[in-house]
Design a protein around this motif. Structure first.
Motif, PDB file in Angstrom:
ATOM      1  N   ARG A 224       0.881  -1.389   0.131  1.00  0.00           N
ATOM      2  CA  ARG A 224      -0.133   0.000   0.133  1.00  0.00           C
ATOM      3  C   ARG A 224       0.997   1.158  -0.133  1.00  0.00           C
ATOM      4  O   ARG A 224       0.532   2.209  -0.581  1.00  0.00           O
ATOM      5  CB  ARG A 224      -1.006  -0.090   1.323  1.00  0.00           C
ATOM      6  CG  ARG A 224      -1.991  -1.117   1.247  1.00  0.00           C
ATOM      7  CD  ARG A 224      -2.895  -1.110   2.441  1.00  0.00           C
ATOM      8  NE  ARG A 224      -3.749   0.105   2.100  1.00  0.00           N
ATOM      9  CZ  ARG A 224      -4.814   0.149   1.566  1.00  0.00           C
ATOM     10  NH1 ARG A 224      -5.463  -0.901   0.869  1.00  0.00           N
ATOM     11  NH2 ARG A 224      -5.692   1.004   1.193  1.00  0.00           N
ATOM     12  N   ARG A 225       2.019   1.113   0.625  1.00  0.00           N
ATOM     13  CA  ARG A 225       3.085   2.264   0.863  1.00  0.00           C
ATOM     14  C   ARG A 225       3.539   2.770  -0.759  1.00  0.00           C
ATOM     15  O   ARG A 225       3.673   3.919  -0.989  1.00  0.00           O
ATOM     16  CB  ARG A 225       4.221   2.144   1.830  1.00  0.00           C
ATOM     17  CG  ARG A 225       3.609   2.323   3.051  1.00  0.00           C
ATOM     18  CD  ARG A 225       5.019   2.363   4.072  1.00  0.00           C
ATOM     19  NE  ARG A 225       5.518   3.371   3.637  1.00  0.00           N
ATOM     20  CZ  ARG A 225       6.785   3.774   4.158  1.00  0.00           C
ATOM     21  NH1 ARG A 225       7.502   3.099   5.029  1.00  0.00           N
ATOM     22  NH2 ARG A 225       7.546   5.044   3.844  1.00  0.00           N
ATOM     23  N   ILE A 226       3.588   1.907  -1.578  1.00  0.00           N
ATOM     24  CA  ILE A 226       4.151   2.052  -2.956  1.00  0.00           C
ATOM     25  C   ILE A 226       2.888   2.373  -3.914  1.00  0.00           C
ATOM     26  O   ILE A 226       3.116   2.252  -5.017  1.00  0.00           O
ATOM     27  CB  ILE A 226       5.119   1.078  -3.426  1.00  0.00           C
ATOM     28  CG1 ILE A 226       4.691  -0.380  -3.721  1.00  0.00           C
ATOM     29  CG2 ILE A 226       6.199   1.102  -2.484  1.00  0.00           C
ATOM     30  CD1 ILE A 226       5.589  -1.258  -4.167  1.00  0.00           C
ATOM     31  N   GLY A 227       1.834   2.298  -3.410  1.00  0.00           N
ATOM     32  CA  GLY A 227       0.555   2.555  -4.357  1.00  0.00           C
ATOM     33  C   GLY A 227      -0.021   1.075  -5.024  1.00  0.00           C
ATOM     34  O   GLY A 227      -0.794   1.369  -5.972  1.00  0.00           O
ATOM     35  N   LEU A 228       0.481   0.120  -4.635  1.00  0.00           N
ATOM     36  CA  LEU A 228      -0.298  -1.128  -4.945  1.00  0.00           C
ATOM     37  C   LEU A 228      -1.441  -1.667  -4.284  1.00  0.00           C
ATOM     38  O   LEU A 228      -1.438  -1.772  -2.931  1.00  0.00           O
ATOM     39  CB  LEU A 228       0.625  -2.404  -4.938  1.00  0.00           C
ATOM     40  CG  LEU A 228       1.808  -2.333  -6.102  1.00  0.00           C
ATOM     41  CD1 LEU A 228       2.907  -3.280  -5.752  1.00  0.00           C
ATOM     42  CD2 LEU A 228       1.474  -2.399  -7.500  1.00  0.00           C
ATOM     43  N   HIS A 229      -2.495  -2.096  -4.810  1.00  0.00           N
ATOM     44  CA  HIS A 229      -3.612  -2.559  -4.343  1.00  0.00           C
ATOM     45  C   HIS A 229      -3.995  -3.817  -4.716  1.00  0.00           C
ATOM     46  O   HIS A 229      -4.255  -3.861  -5.863  1.00  0.00           O
ATOM     47  CB  HIS A 229      -4.761  -1.380  -4.177  1.00  0.00           C
ATOM     48  CG  HIS A 229      -4.466  -0.171  -3.658  1.00  0.00           C
ATOM     49  ND1 HIS A 229      -4.670   0.220  -2.290  1.00  0.00           N
ATOM     50  CD2 HIS A 229      -3.996   0.980  -4.251  1.00  0.00           C
ATOM     51  CE1 HIS A 229      -4.068   1.362  -2.308  1.00  0.00           C
ATOM     52  NE2 HIS A 229      -3.787   1.943  -3.450  1.00  0.00           N
ATOM     53  N   TYR A 230      -3.916  -4.840  -3.919  1.00  0.00           N
ATOM     54  CA  TYR A 230      -4.144  -6.306  -4.413  1.00  0.00           C
ATOM     55  C   TYR A 230      -5.810  -6.450  -4.444  1.00  0.00           C
ATOM     56  O   TYR A 230      -6.421  -6.267  -3.588  1.00  0.00           O
ATOM     57  CB  TYR A 230      -3.555  -7.436  -3.648  1.00  0.00           C
ATOM     58  CG  TYR A 230      -4.035  -8.503  -4.044  1.00  0.00           C
ATOM     59  CD1 TYR A 230      -3.815  -9.018  -5.490  1.00  0.00           C
ATOM     60  CD2 TYR A 230      -4.640  -9.496  -3.101  1.00  0.00           C
ATOM     61  CE1 TYR A 230      -4.410 -10.591  -5.705  1.00  0.00           C
ATOM     62  CE2 TYR A 230      -5.231 -10.709  -3.550  1.00  0.00           C
ATOM     63  CZ  TYR A 230      -5.067 -11.278  -4.780  1.00  0.00           C
ATOM     64  OH  TYR A 230      -5.417 -12.417  -5.107  1.00  0.00           O
TER      65      TYR A 230
END
Length: 540
Positions: A224-230
């Motif tokens: 989440r910190r690098i902008g990824l959302h699974y």
């Protein structure tokens, strides 16, 4: 500038690995104090059971993910969405496969325990099976950790993958200390397999599994910190998964080969259980062997691997070749010293796990030496394999791994002819010999793919490193001998803190001599590491 980024990334990765590995050693020492090492039925049973999840996971997906995931994600980054759809599809597919494998493996715990520990006495095998039921759920969390971490690596967020194992070690340490406080410590390994209760089994093996779960789940926060959302995505068509599957097929075959070799190794050394160095001793020696490899080689190779994949994608073979040369020379510079130090301080190092018992320390120390002499070759092979993966070739690694497995299997089975106290040493030496042959073949097969290798510069660098380590080896051996490291009751063997002190003195002396000789020999690799540091010190 690119090399500077590689250096910074490698240093950050190494720092996390160092902290994690130090805690891992502390965990291994506490485990040895809790259930013993050499001649301990409890230690051998737990070693087999706690090794099963990693083995099964590697068969199902471990190396496949490492070989396939990063190159595929790098290529998918060219998609309009930056690869997000591909990542969601691949992660969903992998978690389904790994989850199913976890359930099946746990149900088959008795079969798996027998496959590896069939040479144990009946009570020891029953204990290994009980441990296995608690340990095998680790498979799913190993998979989750690798998936989430490799995606972060592919996005050049290298730190979390190497730092979160610290959490695993902390949780496991708490479990071991709690076990010792509740049920008593057993450093000599005299507790019989039949003395274990369900509560003891649950605490020891359950805390090990809890640690693996913690290190995996915390990576979602870094995503989440690098902008990824699974987001689970079961539509697995349309993003090139078929090409990933073709690559994975050869890697899967290679992992089956190495798993077969692992079964042979465990079955052979298990014949020495309760009589000498056996499964637990091999595991602890391998842990020691892997420390410099994990801190140095994996850190350097991981940082180079993403860049190699990018250069291979763009067809820039000269840059791939340059990456390979730089990685091998950097690894050789440090691992040559590490290998020499491990050989010289093997007995004191073993005494950290088995203090005050020269027979057990020397038994474990001999296994460490047999592994350590192959450290440089093993680490260079790791870099060479990653180069094949960056080029999208998993078939060739299968071929040279097949040769390695055949050589190892023949050599390991012949170790059954040795006296029982030398079986584990023979198996460790078989690993070294087979790995050396595998490296030679791998280099020969890589050369046509890169058109040529930077062989002259690499071989010159390795020869210079080897020449520089000869005097430190002689000096280090003299220091260990002076402190009684090769005799019953010696200062370096009788006490854990004495062993650590002798290791520190010996390692420091060898490092100073090695660095000084290389500096006089004008080693460009050493100067490349040292000059930026010296420049900063001068500015201050």
């Amino acid at each position: 500038m690119a090399d500077d980024r590689i250096a910074r990334a490698s240093l950050f990765l190494a720092s996390g690995t160092i902290v994690s590995r130090l805690l891992g050693f502390l965990k291994a020492i506490v485990l040895a104090a809790t259930i013993g090492v050499v001649g301990s039925a409890s230690a051998d049973a737990f070693a087999v059971a706690n090794g099963l999840p990693n083995t099964v996971y590697v068969i199902v997906a471990g190396g496949v993910l490492s070989a396939v995931l990063v190159p595929q994600i790098v290529r998918a980054a060219a998609h309009a969405d930056g690869g997000s759809a591909y990542i969601n599809k691949l992660v969903t597919l992998a978690l389904v496969v790994i989850g199913a494998a976890t359930v099946v493996a746990t149900v088959l715990a008795p079969v798996l325990a027998w496959l590896y520990g069939g040479g144990f006495a009946p009570d020891t095998l029953a204990l290994a099976t009980a441990f296995a039921f608690w340990c095998l759920p680790q498979i799913f969390f190993y998979g989750l950790y690798t998936l989430l971490g490799e995606v972060l690596n592919a996005r050049r967020s290298f730190g979390p993958f190497t730092w979160v194992p610290v959490l695993n070690n902390v949780v496991a340490l708490i479990g071991l200390v709690a076990f010792g406080m509740l049920f008593g410590f057993d450093p000599a390994g005299t507790r019989a397999a039949s003395d274990w209760t369900p509560g003891m089994i649950a605490l020891l093996a359950g805390s090990a599994t809890l640690g693996i779960a913690a290190q995996a789940l915390v990576l979602f926060w870094f995503w989440r910190r690098i902008g990824l959302h699974y987001r689970p995505d079961f539509r697995w068509r349309g993003v090139g998964l078929r090409s990933a599957g073709r690559m994975a097929g050869w890697t899967f075959g290679m992992l089956l080969l190495t798993t077969f070799a692992g079964i042979v190794q465990t079955r052979v050394v298990s014949t020495a259980s309760e009589q000498g160095a056996s499964v637990a001793a091999i595991e602890n020696a391998w842990l020691i062997f892997m420390l410099p490899h994990s801190v140095i080689t994996v850190s350097i190779a991981t940082a180079y691997f993403t860049r190699m994949s990018e250069h291979a994608r763009d067809g820039e073979l000269d840059r791939v070749r340059s990456d390979l040369s730089g990685a091998v020379r950097a690894v050789g510079l440090i691992l040559m010293l590490a290998s020499a130090v491990l050989v010289v301080v093997a007995y004191p190092f073993a005494a950290v796990f088995q203090p005050g018992n020269f027979a057990n320390a020397s038994a474990l120390g001999n296994v460490i030496i047999a592994f350590a002499v192959g450290l440089v070759g093993f680490s260079i092979l790791f870099v060479v394999q990653r180069t094949f993966y960056a080029l999208g070739d998993t078939r060739t690694p299968f071929m040279f791994t097949l040769v390695q497995v055949v050589v190892f299997t023949v050599a390991a089975l012949s170790c059954l002819l040795l006296p029982v106290e030398w079986i584990a040493v023979g198996v460790a030496l078989s690993t070294t010999v087979a790995g050396t042959i595998q490296l030679g073949l791998a280099v020969l097969l890589l050369r046509p793919k890169l058109e040529r290798l930077d062989a002259t510069r690499v071989l010159t660098s390795l020869a210079r490193d080897f020449a520089a380590v000869i005097v430190p080896v002689v000096a280090g051996a003299a220091i260990v001998w002076a402190f009684g490291g090769f005799a019953e009751g010696g200062f370096a063997i009788a006490d854990r803190w004495g062993a650590i002190l002798v290791m520190a003195i010996t390692g420091t002396a060898m490092a100073v001599l090695y660095g000084g000789i290389l500096w006089l020999l004008r080693s460009p690799e050493l100067r490349g590491f040292a000059e930026p540091v010296l420049a900063r010190l001068r500015r201050r």
